[in-house]
Scaffold this active site. Structure first.
Site, PDB file in Angstrom:
ATOM      1  N   GLU A 174      -3.734   4.777  -8.685  1.00 53.51           N
ATOM      2  CA  GLU A 174      -3.828   5.726  -9.794  1.00 53.51           C
ATOM      3  C   GLU A 174      -2.685   6.735  -9.759  1.00 53.51           C
ATOM      4  OE1 GLU A 174      -6.767   6.027 -12.162  1.00 53.51           O
ATOM      5  OE2 GLU A 174      -7.161   3.965 -11.578  1.00 53.51           O
ATOM      6  N   HIS A 250     -10.611  11.481  -9.062  1.00 48.34           N
ATOM      7  CA  HIS A 250      -9.279  11.498  -8.447  1.00 48.34           C
ATOM      8  C   HIS A 250      -9.232  12.688  -7.488  1.00 48.34           C
ATOM      9  CE1 HIS A 250      -7.443   9.550 -12.280  1.00 48.34           C
ATOM     10  NE2 HIS A 250      -7.474   8.640 -11.330  1.00 48.34           N
ATOM     11  N   CYS A 371      -3.425  16.895 -14.677  1.00 46.64           N
ATOM     12  CA  CYS A 371      -3.425  15.491 -15.140  1.00 46.64           C
ATOM     13  C   CYS A 371      -2.301  15.258 -16.135  1.00 46.64           C
ATOM     14  CB  CYS A 371      -4.715  15.153 -15.876  1.00 46.64           C
ATOM     15  SG  CYS A 371      -6.197  15.315 -14.911  1.00 46.64           S
TER      16      CYS A 371
HETATM   17  O1  SUG Z   1      -8.475   8.039 -16.307  1.00 46.57           O
HETATM   18  N1  SUG Z   1      -9.722   9.818 -19.043  1.00 46.57           N
HETATM   19  C1  SUG Z   1      -8.770   9.735 -17.960  1.00 46.57           C
HETATM   20  C2  SUG Z   1      -8.526  11.102 -17.386  1.00 46.57           C
HETATM   21  C3  SUG Z   1      -7.448  11.066 -16.356  1.00 46.57           C
HETATM   22  C4  SUG Z   1      -7.298  12.356 -15.655  1.00 46.57           C
HETATM   23  N2  SUG Z   1      -6.245  12.272 -14.723  1.00 46.57           N
HETATM   24  C5  SUG Z   1      -6.200  12.867 -13.523  1.00 46.57           C
HETATM   25  N3  SUG Z   1      -7.239  13.441 -12.993  1.00 46.57           N
HETATM   26  N4  SUG Z   1      -5.084  12.839 -12.888  1.00 46.57           N
HETATM   27  C6  SUG Z   1      -9.290   8.773 -16.880  1.00 46.57           C
HETATM   28  O2  SUG Z   1     -10.490   8.776 -16.616  1.00 46.57           O
HETATM   29  C7  SUG Z   1     -10.958   8.964 -20.948  1.00 46.57           C
HETATM   30  C8  SUG Z   1     -10.663   8.179 -22.182  1.00 46.57           C
HETATM   31  C9  SUG Z   1     -11.826   8.118 -23.133  1.00 46.57           C
HETATM   32  O3  SUG Z   1     -12.973   8.100 -22.673  1.00 46.57           O
HETATM   33  O4  SUG Z   1     -11.571   8.089 -24.367  1.00 46.57           O
HETATM   34  C10 SUG Z   1      -9.896   8.793 -19.874  1.00 46.57           C
HETATM   35  O5  SUG Z   1      -9.279   7.762 -19.788  1.00 46.57           O
END
Ligand code: SUG
Length: 448
Positions: A174, A250, A371
């Site tokens: 990730e 994460h 993020c």
């Molecule tokens: O991968 N949300 C992302 C958020 C990522 C956050 N990144 C970090 N913490 N670095 C994920 O879960 C949600 C999309 C949706 O439900 O429409 C989403 O992909």
């Protein structure tokens, strides 16, 4: 030579919506099918980029992706004209269309892992695109991510690009969301801290019971090998699996580090004492003085950390050596977290100021300030070798704001994703964007 940590922020794409796609990410699940506002989301992100630029930080921008992902839908068996592909997917497999429309590439902390040239054996900055293979909607990002990063860091002498790791859960990667670098100065060798959720090959490591652990130890080790990092400059640690089960999907949801400082929650890791000692020791041998700021559970419960995204903040070094913490508005509206932050400031430690940003559109999908950015430490020569089209300036901010206002909708619901006009709108917008950012052809519709 002077060195910088440059934050490249993901520009929110025109299809930003709440698809409920990320099992284990509490915000994504609880905001499923809410109406979103892509225009506001993109402008909120741009406002943060502008503010950091105005504070004197070098700020960059990372382009969004082509969505709906027509090529992906075709690979899943939908055929005909572009409009027919969308129509059939909407009729027969709406969840696949929703996944193919996600603007999730905005969370560029997940785009790649980056090792600065001071840490790598060939003296180049190394990038490995993350395979993000825990979720379909994210697993489709890396080919375009690789092309975009290649167009931004387009100089073989300074930048080395690695393709994403094999696309199986055993190498789930990730990117920088589980990677932190400690150093005395950005240009000096540092210690790269890889946090994993589980081991795929060694059953001695515990794993979460409910939600997926997205990052494996084996993926982190492969990235460290690809980047040519030495054992003296790497520390591996396991995230506390019980926290993953509480929505900490994460490591950057429960810890953030910068320079010589690690800001973390008491429950973030397994074997905390051991990893802190190793970080202290290894950073010490690289001329740094490691400093850990532990947030006790008695002051901030994990649930509050997840809700407010206290740790998904940006910890930035200012010219005078003090640090600034960029937090989302949700930290101010959570009384316990806000009180904690007041105490942190009063402590007289490294964090001298807290700045609050409204990133609600992204936050509602589980993406806070950290993020939304990919950190790349660069020396002056390397910074000069970056495609200057992606470095934020007042005129670029104006162009991007105008571009968003011209192309983005201010409301998006699931039914809007079935509109074939959305594809044309997105491609028109992205074609213009590649010219604004001087990226060349990076999108499937531009190269096929
Ligand atoms: O991968 N949300 C992302 C958020 C990522 C956050 N990144 C970090 N913490 N670095 C994920 O879960 C949600 C999309 C949706 O439900 O429409 C989403 O992909």
């Amino acid at each position: 030579m002077k060195s910088y940590e440059v934050n490249f922020d993901g520009l929110v794409g025109p299809t930003h919506n709440y698809g409920g796609l990320s099992y284990g990410n509490v915000a994504s699940q609880s905001n499923f099918q809410q109406s979103s506002n892509p225009r506001e989301a993109a402008l909120q992100g741009l406002a943060k980029m502008k503010a950091l630029m105005e504070m004197g930080f070098v700020q960059g921008v990372l382009a969004p992706q082509e969505r709906p992902d027509l090529a992906g839908l075709r690979a899943l068996g939908f055929s005909g004209t572009d409009a027919q592909v969308i129509e059939k997917a909407a009729r027969d497999a709406m969840p696949l269309l929703v996944a193919s429309c996600s603007a999730s590439s905005m969370w560029v902390a997940n785009a790649a892992t980056v090792s600065p040239s001071a840490d790598t054996d060939d003296g180049r900055v190394h990038f490995t695109a993350a395979n993000l293979n825990c979720k379909y909607h994210r697993s489709i990002e890396h080919p375009t991510t690789s092309r975009v990063l290649g167009a931004m860091f387009n100089h073989q002498q300074h930048f080395a690009h690695h393709a994403a790791l094999p696309a199986v859960a055993q190498f789930g990667d990730e990117g920088a969301a589980n990677h932190t670098r400690f150093c005395h100065d950005y240009g000096q060798p540092g210690v790269e801290f890889f946090v994993f959720g589980r081991s795929a090959f060694d059953t001695r490591y515990p794993a979460p019971q409910k939600y997926p652990a997205r990052q494996t130890l084996e993926a982190s080790q492969a990235v460290a090998r690809l980047h040519g990092l030495s054992a003296e400059g790497v520390v591996y640690a396991q995230q506390n699996p019980a926290m993953i089960d509480q929505g900490v999907f994460h490591n950057d949801v429960i810890a953030v580090g910068n320079g010589e400082v690690l800001f973390y929650h008491e429950d973030a890791f397994l074997n905390t004492e051991h990893l802190l000692a190793e970080l202290h020791d290894k950073l010490g041998r690289r001329g740094g003085r490691f400093k850990a700021i532990c947030v006790p559970r008695a002051e901030v419960a994990v649930e509050d950390a997840v809700r407010s995204y206290l740790f998904n903040s940006q910890l930035l070094s200012r010219a005078d050596g003090s640090m600034l913490l960029i937090v989302p508005e949700e930290c101010r509206s959570n009384e316990r977290v806000w009180q904690y932050l007041q105490r942190l400031l009063a402590d007289g430690g490294p964090v001298a100021e807290v700045k609050v940003f409204d990133l609600k559109q992204s936050m509602q999908n589980g993406g806070g300030p950290a993020c939304l950015r990919l950190r790349v430490a660069l020396n002056e020569t390397e910074l000069a070798a970056v495609n200057q089209g992606v470095i934020m300036t007042p005129p670029l901010y104006d162009s991007l704001t105008h571009w968003v206002e011209k192309h983005y909708r201010d409301r998006m619901r699931e039914s809007d994703l079935a509109d074939p006009a959305l594809l044309v709108e997105c491609r028109t917008a992205l074609d213009e964007l590649t010219k604004i950012l001087k990226l060349g052809a990076v999108y499937p519709f531009q190269i096929n």
